[in-house]
Design a protein around this motif. Sequence first.
Motif, PDB file in Angstrom:
ATOM      1  N   GLN A 184      18.290  -8.462  40.417  1.00  0.00           N
ATOM      2  CA  GLN A 184      17.062  -7.683  40.872  1.00  0.00           C
ATOM      3  C   GLN A 184      16.897  -7.731  42.441  1.00  0.00           C
ATOM      4  OE1 GLN A 184      13.231  -8.691  38.861  1.00  0.00           O
ATOM      5  NE2 GLN A 184      12.112  -7.510  40.464  1.00  0.00           N
ATOM      6  N   ARG A 185      17.373  -8.665  42.881  1.00  0.00           N
ATOM      7  CA  ARG A 185      17.309  -8.830  44.452  1.00  0.00           C
ATOM      8  C   ARG A 185      18.580  -9.211  45.184  1.00  0.00           C
ATOM      9  NH1 ARG A 185      12.510 -10.753  42.315  1.00  0.00           N
ATOM     10  NH2 ARG A 185      10.652  -9.706  43.093  1.00  0.00           N
ATOM     11  N   TYR A 186      19.615  -9.260  44.603  1.00  0.00           N
ATOM     12  CA  TYR A 186      20.850  -9.612  45.174  1.00  0.00           C
ATOM     13  C   TYR A 186      22.241  -9.211  44.530  1.00  0.00           C
ATOM     14  CZ  TYR A 186      21.590 -12.753  49.278  1.00  0.00           C
ATOM     15  OH  TYR A 186      21.714 -13.197  50.524  1.00  0.00           O
ATOM     16  N   ALA A 187      23.147  -9.124  45.479  1.00  0.00           N
ATOM     17  CA  ALA A 187      24.587  -8.922  44.922  1.00  0.00           C
ATOM     18  C   ALA A 187      25.650  -9.760  45.448  1.00  0.00           C
ATOM     19  CB  ALA A 187      24.954  -7.482  45.179  1.00  0.00           C
ATOM     20  N   ALA A 188      26.234 -10.367  44.395  1.00  0.00           N
ATOM     21  CA  ALA A 188      27.303 -11.368  45.034  1.00  0.00           C
ATOM     22  C   ALA A 188      27.942 -11.986  43.754  1.00  0.00           C
ATOM     23  CB  ALA A 188      26.485 -12.729  45.650  1.00  0.00           C
ATOM     24  N   TRP A 189      28.913 -13.010  43.979  1.00  0.00           N
ATOM     25  CA  TRP A 189      29.720 -13.629  43.079  1.00  0.00           C
ATOM     26  C   TRP A 189      29.175 -14.848  42.499  1.00  0.00           C
ATOM     27  CZ3 TRP A 189      34.450 -10.996  42.134  1.00  0.00           C
ATOM     28  CH2 TRP A 189      34.769 -10.169  43.159  1.00  0.00           C
TER      29      TRP A 189
ATOM     30  N   ARG B   5      27.826 -16.449  45.378  1.00  0.00           N
ATOM     31  CA  ARG B   5      28.484 -16.828  46.445  1.00  0.00           C
ATOM     32  C   ARG B   5      29.000 -15.629  47.285  1.00  0.00           C
ATOM     33  NH1 ARG B   5      28.596 -21.610  48.479  1.00  0.00           N
ATOM     34  NH2 ARG B   5      30.735 -21.492  48.806  1.00  0.00           N
ATOM     35  N   SER B   6      29.235 -15.461  48.408  1.00  0.00           N
ATOM     36  CA  SER B   6      29.785 -14.823  49.028  1.00  0.00           C
ATOM     37  C   SER B   6      31.217 -13.934  48.793  1.00  0.00           C
ATOM     38  CB  SER B   6      29.801 -14.779  50.788  1.00  0.00           C
ATOM     39  OG  SER B   6      28.430 -15.445  51.225  1.00  0.00           O
ATOM     40  N   PHE B   7      31.817 -15.060  48.491  1.00  0.00           N
ATOM     41  CA  PHE B   7      33.339 -14.786  47.948  1.00  0.00           C
ATOM     42  C   PHE B   7      33.509 -15.611  46.714  1.00  0.00           C
ATOM     43  CE2 PHE B   7      33.608 -14.255  52.462  1.00  0.00           C
ATOM     44  CZ  PHE B   7      34.599 -13.102  52.605  1.00  0.00           C
ATOM     45  N   PRO B   8      34.295 -15.070  45.864  1.00  0.00           N
ATOM     46  CA  PRO B   8      34.793 -15.716  44.534  1.00  0.00           C
ATOM     47  C   PRO B   8      35.539 -17.063  44.912  1.00  0.00           C
ATOM     48  CG  PRO B   8      36.514 -14.193  44.842  1.00  0.00           C
ATOM     49  CD  PRO B   8      35.385 -13.774  45.972  1.00  0.00           C
ATOM     50  N   SER B   9      34.779 -18.116  45.467  1.00  0.00           N
ATOM     51  CA  SER B   9      35.210 -19.420  45.726  1.00  0.00           C
ATOM     52  C   SER B   9      34.131 -20.388  45.841  1.00  0.00           C
ATOM     53  CB  SER B   9      35.848 -19.303  47.151  1.00  0.00           C
ATOM     54  OG  SER B   9      36.272 -20.612  47.471  1.00  0.00           O
ATOM     55  N   ASP B  10      34.471 -21.701  45.591  1.00  0.00           N
ATOM     56  CA  ASP B  10      33.377 -22.721  45.767  1.00  0.00           C
ATOM     57  C   ASP B  10      33.527 -23.536  47.021  1.00  0.00           C
ATOM     58  OD1 ASP B  10      32.112 -22.815  43.197  1.00  0.00           O
ATOM     59  OD2 ASP B  10      33.851 -23.595  42.258  1.00  0.00           O
TER      60      ASP B  10
ATOM     61  N   GLU C 250      32.341  -4.901  49.578  1.00  0.00           N
ATOM     62  CA  GLU C 250      32.665  -5.054  50.908  1.00  0.00           C
ATOM     63  C   GLU C 250      31.646  -5.596  51.905  1.00  0.00           C
ATOM     64  OE1 GLU C 250      35.678  -4.930  52.251  1.00  0.00           O
ATOM     65  OE2 GLU C 250      36.930  -4.148  50.852  1.00  0.00           O
ATOM     66  N   HIS C 251      30.509  -5.158  51.418  1.00  0.00           N
ATOM     67  CA  HIS C 251      29.281  -5.533  52.126  1.00  0.00           C
ATOM     68  C   HIS C 251      28.814  -6.836  52.082  1.00  0.00           C
ATOM     69  CE1 HIS C 251      25.342  -5.740  53.968  1.00  0.00           C
ATOM     70  NE2 HIS C 251      24.793  -6.428  52.958  1.00  0.00           N
ATOM     71  N   THR C 252      29.141  -7.407  50.893  1.00  0.00           N
ATOM     72  CA  THR C 252      28.815  -8.758  50.558  1.00  0.00           C
ATOM     73  C   THR C 252      29.928  -9.723  51.125  1.00  0.00           C
ATOM     74  OG1 THR C 252      27.521  -8.472  48.921  1.00  0.00           O
ATOM     75  CG2 THR C 252      28.267 -10.824  49.020  1.00  0.00           C
ATOM     76  N   SER C 253      31.223  -9.317  50.922  1.00  0.00           N
ATOM     77  CA  SER C 253      32.453 -10.304  50.989  1.00  0.00           C
ATOM     78  C   SER C 253      33.295  -9.942  52.234  1.00  0.00           C
ATOM     79  CB  SER C 253      33.309 -10.250  49.691  1.00  0.00           C
ATOM     80  OG  SER C 253      32.243 -10.665  48.779  1.00  0.00           O
ATOM     81  N   GLN C 254      32.946  -9.337  53.323  1.00  0.00           N
ATOM     82  CA  GLN C 254      33.699  -8.941  54.355  1.00  0.00           C
ATOM     83  C   GLN C 254      34.329 -10.330  54.964  1.00  0.00           C
ATOM     84  OE1 GLN C 254      31.509  -7.033  57.454  1.00  0.00           O
ATOM     85  NE2 GLN C 254      30.981  -5.488  56.007  1.00  0.00           N
ATOM     86  N   ARG C 255      35.602 -10.389  55.239  1.00  0.00           N
ATOM     87  CA  ARG C 255      36.564 -11.292  55.627  1.00  0.00           C
ATOM     88  C   ARG C 255      36.053 -11.812  57.161  1.00  0.00           C
ATOM     89  NH1 ARG C 255      40.861 -13.260  58.628  1.00  0.00           N
ATOM     90  NH2 ARG C 255      42.427 -14.401  57.686  1.00  0.00           N
ATOM     91  N   PRO C 256      35.430 -12.933  56.987  1.00  0.00           N
ATOM     92  CA  PRO C 256      35.017 -13.553  58.295  1.00  0.00           C
ATOM     93  C   PRO C 256      35.893 -13.476  59.821  1.00  0.00           C
ATOM     94  CG  PRO C 256      34.835 -15.280  56.596  1.00  0.00           C
ATOM     95  CD  PRO C 256      35.859 -14.233  56.101  1.00  0.00           C
TER      96      PRO C 256
ATOM     97  N   MET D 201      22.140  -4.330  50.511  1.00  0.00           N
ATOM     98  CA  MET D 201      20.950  -4.792  50.028  1.00  0.00           C
ATOM     99  C   MET D 201      20.190  -5.519  51.037  1.00  0.00           C
ATOM    100  SD  MET D 201      21.634  -6.310  46.258  1.00  0.00           S
ATOM    101  CE  MET D 201      22.269  -5.001  44.850  1.00  0.00           C
ATOM    102  N   LEU D 202      18.875  -5.279  51.058  1.00  0.00           N
ATOM    103  CA  LEU D 202      17.849  -6.101  51.949  1.00  0.00           C
ATOM    104  C   LEU D 202      17.621  -7.082  51.061  1.00  0.00           C
ATOM    105  CD1 LEU D 202      15.655  -3.313  53.596  1.00  0.00           C
ATOM    106  CD2 LEU D 202      17.657  -4.351  54.335  1.00  0.00           C
ATOM    107  N   ALA D 203      18.587  -7.955  51.053  1.00  0.00           N
ATOM    108  CA  ALA D 203      18.276  -9.301  50.072  1.00  0.00           C
ATOM    109  C   ALA D 203      18.333 -10.634  50.775  1.00  0.00           C
ATOM    110  CB  ALA D 203      18.996  -9.034  48.799  1.00  0.00           C
TER     111      ALA D 203
END
Length: 357
Positions: free
Chosen positions: A220-225, A172-177, A119-125, A15-17
């Motif tokens: 509408q504008r984002y994909a994440a956890w 969040r980028s990952f399922p973690s706080d 995979e796009h949002t949650s790539q391992r750093p 996403m271009l978000a």
Amino acid sequence: AGGTKHSLRRAGAHMLASVKDGLPRPSLATGRRHDREAVSRQERLLADAVLRDRDARGRRRHARRAREEIERGRGNVLELRRGGTAQRGKLAERTGVEVVGPQVPVGDASRGGVVAWIEHTSQRPAAPLFDTAGVQLAAATLDTITDNRNVAAIPARQATRYGLVVRRAALRSFPSDLRVFSTRDNSDIDRFQETALFPGTPVVIAHVSRDGKWCFVLSQRYAAWIRQQDLAEGGKTAVFAYADGTPYRLVTGAKVRTVFTPEAPRVSELQLDMGVRAPLATLQADQPVNGQHPYGAWAIQLPVRNDDGTLTIVPALLPRSADTAAGPLPLTRANIIRQAFKFLGERYGWGHGYDGR
């Protein structure tokens, strides 16, 4: 992210978000999207989710190619139930999204599509990250966080699920706080913080984390956890009936809160940020709301999460003294400046962190 009759059939996987990506983000609120009147709220739930993948932005026009893209999980197909070929072509040219007519059969979300979103949002750093104490995160910690995505459990195909956000919640980028930073001396820019969602936001629920505490959603504008406790799952009809409910009150102040009520703690003093839209409740004359007469307040509807995670819409009171309006404010320079100054003095929050903007 969908296989329903009138909704957007596939959301963009990449996403271009994210302003952090240095990429532009179209906004339905600025009046720059001339095509928005031709697309219903359901159809444009994810209409701003434009593929970042350069190959998938190639304005292809053929149904066969569109079906291939779907199966490959790229998901850059927006189906419009209205409008002719010329209109769809113009929309494709403006957005870079493949636009097809209703003749193209599109099924439910495939494994490939969901994996691509995650995979796009949650790539391992790959770069070093540091915690709030300035200690570099161990590889084992990152492995645990990445494993919680539970990618292996994504089915080959799944029915589209819908939900409404019930309170302001972090994406969040990952399922973690866990808050992480690029350097030891910067504890403000949390690299796992993407953005935030606000009460009443409709989402598609694509996946659940291994620990069961997080959902990967597409808004509408984002994909994440998002934390599962901040989300209530409901049927498509109920979700969009709420999102499209009229008449409504639109929050025009920086923040407002519902009236305190011990009878309904889930909607008591609930924070509603600028831009939140809440349909008005239909009441009988002199009917109390949560133990209080609504004379001095707007009786609104809000989504709440039941113990089993399902959605219920309940009434709540919003003080008439709160900064709200019956609809969008006129798009004038004065209003833009006036609204901006309502945030004066607020601490900046990266990705809507620090309960700010």
